[in-house]
Design an enzyme around this catalytic site. Sequence first.
Site, PDB file in Angstrom:
ATOM      1  N   THR B  12      14.651  -5.555  -0.579  1.00 18.34           N
ATOM      2  CA  THR B  12      14.760  -4.629   0.559  1.00 18.34           C
ATOM      3  C   THR B  12      13.505  -3.770   0.747  1.00 18.34           C
ATOM      4  O   THR B  12      13.389  -3.049   1.730  1.00 18.34           O
ATOM      5  CB  THR B  12      15.964  -3.679   0.377  1.00 18.34           C
ATOM      6  N   GLY B  13      12.560  -3.853  -0.191  1.00 20.63           N
ATOM      7  CA  GLY B  13      11.385  -2.977  -0.137  1.00 20.63           C
ATOM      8  C   GLY B  13      10.305  -3.456   0.815  1.00 20.63           C
ATOM      9  O   GLY B  13      10.425  -4.517   1.444  1.00 20.63           O
ATOM     10  N   ARG B  40      22.897  -0.184  -5.109  1.00 20.47           N
ATOM     11  CA  ARG B  40      22.879   0.621  -3.881  1.00 20.47           C
ATOM     12  C   ARG B  40      22.654  -0.225  -2.622  1.00 20.47           C
ATOM     13  O   ARG B  40      23.207   0.038  -1.561  1.00 20.47           O
ATOM     14  CB  ARG B  40      21.762   1.672  -4.014  1.00 20.47           C
ATOM     15  N   SER B  41      21.823  -1.263  -2.739  1.00 23.50           N
ATOM     16  CA  SER B  41      21.485  -2.087  -1.576  1.00 23.50           C
ATOM     17  C   SER B  41      22.372  -3.328  -1.434  1.00 23.50           C
ATOM     18  O   SER B  41      22.266  -4.056  -0.442  1.00 23.50           O
ATOM     19  CB  SER B  41      20.022  -2.528  -1.648  1.00 23.50           C
ATOM     20  N   ARG B 100       0.700  -6.843 -16.717  1.00 19.52           N
ATOM     21  CA  ARG B 100      -0.678  -7.207 -16.353  1.00 19.52           C
ATOM     22  C   ARG B 100      -1.667  -7.110 -17.503  1.00 19.52           C
ATOM     23  O   ARG B 100      -2.607  -7.892 -17.587  1.00 19.52           O
ATOM     24  CB  ARG B 100      -1.168  -6.291 -15.215  1.00 19.52           C
ATOM     25  N   CYS B 129      -2.876  -4.468  -5.817  1.00 23.05           N
ATOM     26  CA  CYS B 129      -3.368  -4.792  -4.477  1.00 23.05           C
ATOM     27  C   CYS B 129      -4.860  -4.542  -4.306  1.00 23.05           C
ATOM     28  O   CYS B 129      -5.592  -5.380  -3.785  1.00 23.05           O
ATOM     29  CB  CYS B 129      -2.593  -4.006  -3.427  1.00 23.05           C
ATOM     30  N   GLN B 156      -7.180   3.573   0.628  1.00 25.40           N
ATOM     31  CA  GLN B 156      -5.951   2.804   0.465  1.00 25.40           C
ATOM     32  C   GLN B 156      -4.825   3.268   1.375  1.00 25.40           C
ATOM     33  O   GLN B 156      -4.582   4.461   1.546  1.00 25.40           O
ATOM     34  CB  GLN B 156      -5.520   2.838  -1.010  1.00 25.40           C
ATOM     35  N   LYS B 222      -6.517   0.548 -13.532  1.00 22.55           N
ATOM     36  CA  LYS B 222      -6.015  -0.787 -13.184  1.00 22.55           C
ATOM     37  C   LYS B 222      -7.140  -1.610 -12.569  1.00 22.55           C
ATOM     38  O   LYS B 222      -7.354  -2.771 -12.928  1.00 22.55           O
ATOM     39  CB  LYS B 222      -4.836  -0.683 -12.205  1.00 22.55           C
ATOM     40  N   HIS B 255      -5.705  -1.959   3.054  1.00 23.28           N
ATOM     41  CA  HIS B 255      -6.691  -1.139   2.355  1.00 23.28           C
ATOM     42  C   HIS B 255      -8.112  -1.469   2.831  1.00 23.28           C
ATOM     43  O   HIS B 255      -8.418  -2.634   3.104  1.00 23.28           O
ATOM     44  CB  HIS B 255      -6.687  -1.438   0.847  1.00 23.28           C
TER      45      HIS B 255
END
Lengths: 354, 354
Positions: B12-13, B40-41, B100, B129, B156, B222, B255
Amino acid sequence: MSGYHVAVVGATGAVGTRMLKMVEQSPLPIASVKALASKRSAGKKLPYADTELTVEELTDDSFEGIDIALFSAGGSVSKRFAPSAVKAGAIVVDNTSAFRMDPEIPLVVPEVNPEALRSHHGIIANPNCSTIQMVVALEPIRKAFGLKRIMVSTYQAVGGAGQRALNELAAESKAYLDGDVTKVTPEILPVSGDKKHYQMAFNLLPQIDVFEDDAYTHEEWKMIHETKKIMKGDMDDPELKVTATCVRVPVPVSHGEEVYFEVEDQNATADDIRAALTGAPGVIVQDDPAHQIYPQPAIAEGTRDVYVGRIREDAENPGFFHMWNVSDNLLKGAAWNSMQIAETMDAMGLIQPK
Amino acid sequence: MSGYHVAVVGATGAVGTRMLKMVEQSPLPIASVKALASKRSAGKKLPYADTELTVEELTDDSFEGIDIALFSAGGSVSKRFAPSAVKAGAIVVDNTSAFRMDPEIPLVVPEVNPEALRSHHGIIANPNCSTIQMVVALEPIRKAFGLKRIMVSTYQAVGGAGQRALNELAAESKAYLDGDVTKVTPEILPVSGDKKHYQMAFNLLPQIDVFEDDAYTHEEWKMIHETKKIMKGDMDDPELKVTATCVRVPVPVSHGEEVYFEVEDQNATADDIRAALTGAPGVIVQDDPAHQIYPQPAIAEGTRDVYVGRIREDAENPGFFHMWNVSDNLLKGAAWNSMQIAETMDAMGLIQPK
């Protein structure tokens, strides 16, 4: 009334209206203020203190009796009318690029190179907004540790392109939020005089001013040459290396800059840099990551200082550091730096009220 | 129907909905698609092709019969449930930072290091990203000229902080344009889990993710570690030096990055760099200053490529160059790169449909 007779050229613009405010708030004795603009704006009223000024058309005769003329109506207007102001006995502080590269004309940020004012011949150039806030933050570092190399990425506010650009950003942003940004056709940004115009709302435009043949923009070269002229006295000085990328962001007022730089003293630490900046003229350090304290345009707008934060070492490259600075581009970057030049000349005895 | 059985976790995101779109548009044979999210979703309907999917609650039993599980519901969800998916026989492509840095887990951008997929043990990590779009643009340069040093300043988009951040930007922007931005109290940005929240509309926030003790943000680290791991195979490789400053800008999606870099071959020119990028996988060169052609977020949004422009030499530092890249952070930076990993594994024979 004794005091300075001041004229503001381009008084109706984003910078001009703020110049009037800086005159109003100045501790100098001000005998009179004249608001000058193009014929189109003549007769318009502008607020000043608890009264208002009637805008007069700029002509060669406008500067009779004027001591200080602050210009911000575009380079061609400065080239055409600054000599008339000098001839009438005024000192000109010019906030356009018309005279900045002239080796005979001082290019001044009062916190950095006030002594350059002594060699003036009537005209003092006010540097580009993005240059000013950077050199204010770098000069204390240069003095303490030496400075070899500057690499800056700018995040520049729309107000630097003038009041019509600000209006365009607002109109486009409204249309975007209403679901159809194409209801507004871009006509100003990124550069009013260039061929193509693009949406600025909720977008990024990596073009400020026109492109040169070498794929740099004029804005990027301004930052390179002006920084060298202000910090080293020579705009081609090869000892201080400067490179820049200038990007317009959808923020109305206050530029942000990520400044990556190399100092001569490779033993300097981020704490040393922070200490050198703390209490430096025109600088406020906002650098407390643990409490999420860092400079932001929305907080800087309307103030005169340069805010510096995110100071940190590059762990892999000794002598290299990052910092993030923010300042109101229309005040310290333009109107305030111009009036500050006049106040500094008064303090140095280079001008006197009649 | 024969083909892959796919699950999207966090469906749902902002990224999850786009993952469903990438599955829908994939040339792979898709036998079934399962939309998973928190309790919840559960029960919510999501569009898929010309039908809709009913969101199911994520449990340890969700992955029965699943071949490909795309995760984008936060690091803690991945840590908790990715092992269940692997145990059920699925390969996991995880778009969080959970795995990662694990030296046993491949961190893959298909244009750059597809061979790393061969050493997988069920989980493949999708990079951050801002890292992805940078390495796609730098890899053709590294191959042709060698790469010594990367210094990146990011611009970004808010979408990287999720759908609620996007909603906050829109609400704040409306309130700002209505004359009172304080009508909306920031609750998400810059980092939902951090202590303080600031206005993002018409502002710049030099904080993405939380701060580390060394004054860098987690996002900046990152970019440093992931870039080394993807390009050199070792996240601590001292031979490729990387430093980063990450700034959030009031742009919804895509970005921008100003990448300043040093190549090994000091005879390389900007034209050489441009030639190496032209036709490179996943890259579209948009670099024609004379016609004001350069990458812009508003144009990149909704597409899968990395757009590169503003390529130019640093005149004073041989071997150093600038480039400006833009990419849709929710597609190439997340949903598309994840599905592209699955498609690449299929093409390499590392996975087969049942």
